[in-house]
Scaffold this active site. Structure first.
Site, PDB file in Angstrom:
ATOM      1  N   ASP A 106       0.862  -1.174   0.000  1.00 50.55           N
ATOM      2  CA  ASP A 106       0.000   0.000   0.000  1.00 50.55           C
ATOM      3  C   ASP A 106       0.904   1.230   0.000  1.00 50.55           C
ATOM      4  OD1 ASP A 106      -2.368   1.552   0.419  1.00 50.55           O
ATOM      5  OD2 ASP A 106      -3.201  -0.159   1.486  1.00 50.55           O
ATOM      6  N   ASP A 208      -2.780   4.661  -2.523  1.00 49.26           N
ATOM      7  CA  ASP A 208      -3.829   5.191  -1.658  1.00 49.26           C
ATOM      8  C   ASP A 208      -4.207   6.622  -2.042  1.00 49.26           C
ATOM      9  OD1 ASP A 208      -5.308   4.956   1.005  1.00 49.26           O
ATOM     10  OD2 ASP A 208      -4.197   6.817   1.302  1.00 49.26           O
ATOM     11  N   GLU A 265      -6.364   3.770  -6.132  1.00 43.87           N
ATOM     12  CA  GLU A 265      -7.641   4.123  -5.519  1.00 43.87           C
ATOM     13  C   GLU A 265      -8.066   5.432  -6.170  1.00 43.87           C
ATOM     14  OE1 GLU A 265      -9.538   4.394  -1.068  1.00 43.87           O
ATOM     15  OE2 GLU A 265      -7.761   5.555  -1.480  1.00 43.87           O
ATOM     16  N   HIS A 338     -11.177  -2.844   3.364  1.00 42.49           N
ATOM     17  CA  HIS A 338     -11.118  -2.463   4.775  1.00 42.49           C
ATOM     18  C   HIS A 338     -11.884  -1.179   5.078  1.00 42.49           C
ATOM     19  CE1 HIS A 338      -8.288  -0.146   2.566  1.00 42.49           C
ATOM     20  NE2 HIS A 338      -8.154   0.690   3.580  1.00 42.49           N
ATOM     21  N   ASP A 339     -12.413  -0.510   4.046  1.00 44.59           N
ATOM     22  CA  ASP A 339     -13.180   0.724   4.261  1.00 44.59           C
ATOM     23  C   ASP A 339     -14.679   0.494   4.109  1.00 44.59           C
ATOM     24  OD1 ASP A 339     -10.844   2.234   4.548  1.00 44.59           O
ATOM     25  OD2 ASP A 339     -10.736   2.670   2.406  1.00 44.59           O
TER      26      ASP A 339
HETATM   27  C1  NOJ Z   1      -8.052   5.315   1.782  1.00 44.31           C
HETATM   28  C2  NOJ Z   1      -7.782   4.149   2.688  1.00 44.31           C
HETATM   29  O1  NOJ Z   1      -8.298   2.984   2.103  1.00 44.31           O
HETATM   30  C3  NOJ Z   1      -8.415   4.470   4.012  1.00 44.31           C
HETATM   31  O2  NOJ Z   1      -8.427   3.371   4.885  1.00 44.31           O
HETATM   32  C4  NOJ Z   1      -7.678   5.656   4.606  1.00 44.31           C
HETATM   33  O3  NOJ Z   1      -8.348   6.062   5.769  1.00 44.31           O
HETATM   34  C5  NOJ Z   1      -7.611   6.835   3.637  1.00 44.31           C
HETATM   35  N1  NOJ Z   1      -7.333   6.447   2.277  1.00 44.31           N
HETATM   36  C6  NOJ Z   1      -6.545   7.812   4.065  1.00 44.31           C
HETATM   37  O4  NOJ Z   1      -5.275   7.307   3.777  1.00 44.31           O
END
Ligand code: NOJ
Ligand code: CA
Length: 566
Positions: A106, A208, A265, A338-339
């Protein structure tokens, strides 16, 4: 060209791959401190190999104060103590490679932790040589923040520094200051760090929040009707003009020189812009796009006021993300990460093994490189915490307080945010029916989902009819069927409210995927050329007497069936 990984017979290796996402804090604890770690992951590599995956994306394991579970990095070249050491990481990469599994790291380069030495130096005084490595602005005349942008985790996106009388910008929490990508020295330092990782022989990166790196150039207030006077920072910092120039430089200076897989992302990239971001002429290999998973989210992103949605909306969003215009473009497939809350709890009524298999069938046979989030292969579900104090996630706490401020009672606020909390996906992996689900023999950092007694790896590995074995079978089909790997995608019955069906076609062959998302029996019609084809059943989630003709189409409640047609 340095080969970070294998190339399979004229195919880009990652197009044939299946990626498994590991949230290290919750995967497996090897040293009894209640926190997952690298050594723990290494002991589970054979489990992953047996599942059939070939890439692992591991969430951040770098040194970090952990306000956002590692997305706040204070040293990019050191491993966080709780996870182990750089030697453990090297062993992890090596052990994975022995099993033909490649690790993607990541890469969090929109921001660092405020404890990163770069920021500490930047903050020290106005004339610091690194002052301009972050984004500092003077207060307004009345001392207020420089503008009305709202950070993703709540409140103003600006934090005041009383020592130097200026504010710094943070898209996420105030412990995650944004790097200034306009500064060439910053970019150079980032590229150097990325090349350090590439030289370790990793398989690539998940970038990210990468579409946030370029900020709106005027830094002005934006119009709003919101009672707090703030505007989501996405409006000022997401996919801004000029970002592609920065991204191309990033590629040229780093991963463009290696045979690695990159996934970005990419919120804020519209479908017509995809071809500029991916493929040979673009920047990355694939993008994570969010329309299908954020189907219930309003633009302001309030979890506690979700929008109603239907299966038709979900199908359309997926069909849209399957459309890639440029020849060498490719999709990243995902339902969980994970989000996000767990997919079975979100997209399916009647959570259970059959419905988990319906979702898996629809998902794993789409065109692209699929990502499986840890526990998805077991049909792990959301958790029901009884108090806000059980939650750990920074975004969940923010949403809860927003809901209270918007007038919701604590009970309703908890119920609402519970459905979408990021902690739903972060509860410990369920390995067996023993104490703490076999994740650890110490109380875990986040409570285990009580359903681990029924849903766990040991039980599912032993049961050939489990969700886990169904995933294995789908993965095997995917890995060996050229229609699934290369075929075009066409959505069938786009307006049907309960059946999700599509066909994939390649070299005169067709695969027909039919899934019933409802608790009712469904009869339906498919195009005539399908109806009278010779059909061979590839997989089904119910006991079913095989028929080599699909003239009479009917699906039982939560039934999934896949045919190869000739
Ligand atoms: C996206 C990540 O997937 C998330 O978990 C994170 O809180 C934010 N970016 C900030 O890095
Ligand atoms: Ca541990």
């Amino acid at each position: 060209m340095i080969r970070g990984a294998i190339t399979i017979a004229n195919q880009l290796w990652w197009k044939n791959a299946i990626c498994y996402q590991i949230y290290p804090k919750s995967f497996y604890d090897s040293n009894s401190d209640g926190i997952g770690d690298l050594k723990g992951i290494i002991t589970k590599l054979d489990y992953l190999k047996d599942l059939g995956i070939s890439i692992i994306w591991i969430n951040p394991v770098y040194k970090s104060p952990m306000v956002d579970n590692g997305y706040d990095i204070s040293d990019y070249e050191t491993i966080h103590d709780q996870y182990g050491t750089m030697t453990d990481l090297d062993i992890f990469i090596k052990e994975a490679k022995k099993r033909d599994i490649y690790i993607i790291m990541d890469m969090v380069i929109n921001h660092t932790s405020d404890e990163h030495p770069w920021f500490v130096e930047s903050r020290a005084h106005k004339d610091s040589l690194k002052r301009d490595w972050y984004i500092w602005r003077d207060p307004k005349d009345d001392g207020a923040p420089p503008n009305n942008w709202r950070s993703v985790f709540g409140g103003s996106a600006w934090e005041y520094d009383a020592e130097t009388y200026q504010y710094y910008l943070h898209v996420f929490s105030k412990k995650q200051p944004d790097l200034n990508w306009e500064n060439p020295e910053v970019r150079k330092a980032i590229y150097k760090m990325i090349n350090f990782w590439l030289n370790k022989g990793i398989g690539g990166f998940r970038f990210d929040a990468i579409t946030f790196i370029k900020k709106r150039s005027d830094f002005s207030d934006l119009p709003t009707t919101s009672p707090d006077g703030l505007v989501p920072i996405a409006k000022a910092s997401l996919n801004q003009p000029g970002i592609l120039q920065l991204l191309h430089e990033l590629k040229e200076q780093t991963f463009g020189n290696y045979d690695v897989f990159t996934v970005a992302e990419a919120p804020g990239v519209a479908s017509h812009e995809r071809s500029k971001f991916i493929g040979e002429q673009g920047v990355f290999d694939v993008l994570f796009e969010f329309n299908h998973v954020n189907i219930y989210l309003r633009e302001e992103g309030k979890w506690y006021e979700p929008m109603p949605w239907t299966l038709v909306d979900f199908k359309k969003a997926i069909a849209n993300s399957q459309k890639i215009d440029n020849m060498d473009g490719w999709c990243a497939l995902f339902l969980e990460n994970h989000d996000l809350p767990r997919s079975v709890s979100t997209f399916i009524k009647n959570v259970g093994p059959n419905s988990a298999k319906v979702l898996a069938t629809m998902y794993l046979l789409l065109r692209g490189t699929p990502f499986i989030y840890q526990g998805q292969e077991l049909g792990m579900t959301n958790i029901d915490f009884s108090s806000i104090t059980n939650y750990d996630d920074i975004a969940t706490l923010d949403q809860y307080h927003l809901a209270l401020a918007d007038g919701y009672t604590p009970k309703v606020a908890l119920e609402r945010i519970g459905k979408f909390s990021r902690d739903n996906a972060r509860t410990p992996m369920q390995w067996n029916a023993g104490k703490y689900a076999g994740f650890s023999d110490h109380e875990p950092w986040l409570e285990v989902n009580p359903n681990y007694v029924e849903i766990n790896v040991a039980q599912q590995v032993a049961d050939l009819k489990s969700v886990y074995h169904y995933y294995r079978k789908l993965i095997e089909i995917r890995n060996t069927n050229d229609v699934i790997l290369h075929g075009d995608f066409e959505l069938l019955l786009p307006d049907d409210q309960t059946v999700f069906a599509y066909r994939r076609t390649f070299n005169e062959k067709t695969v027909l995927v039919m899934t019933n998302f409802s608790e009712f029996r469904r009869k339906f019609h498919l195009p005539v050329e399908i109806k009278y084809s010779k059909a061979q059943l590839l997989i089904s989630n119910l006991e079913f007497s095989d028929d080599d003709c699909i003239q009479y189409l009917e699906l039982q409640p939560f039934e999934a069936r896949v045919y190869e047609l000739r």
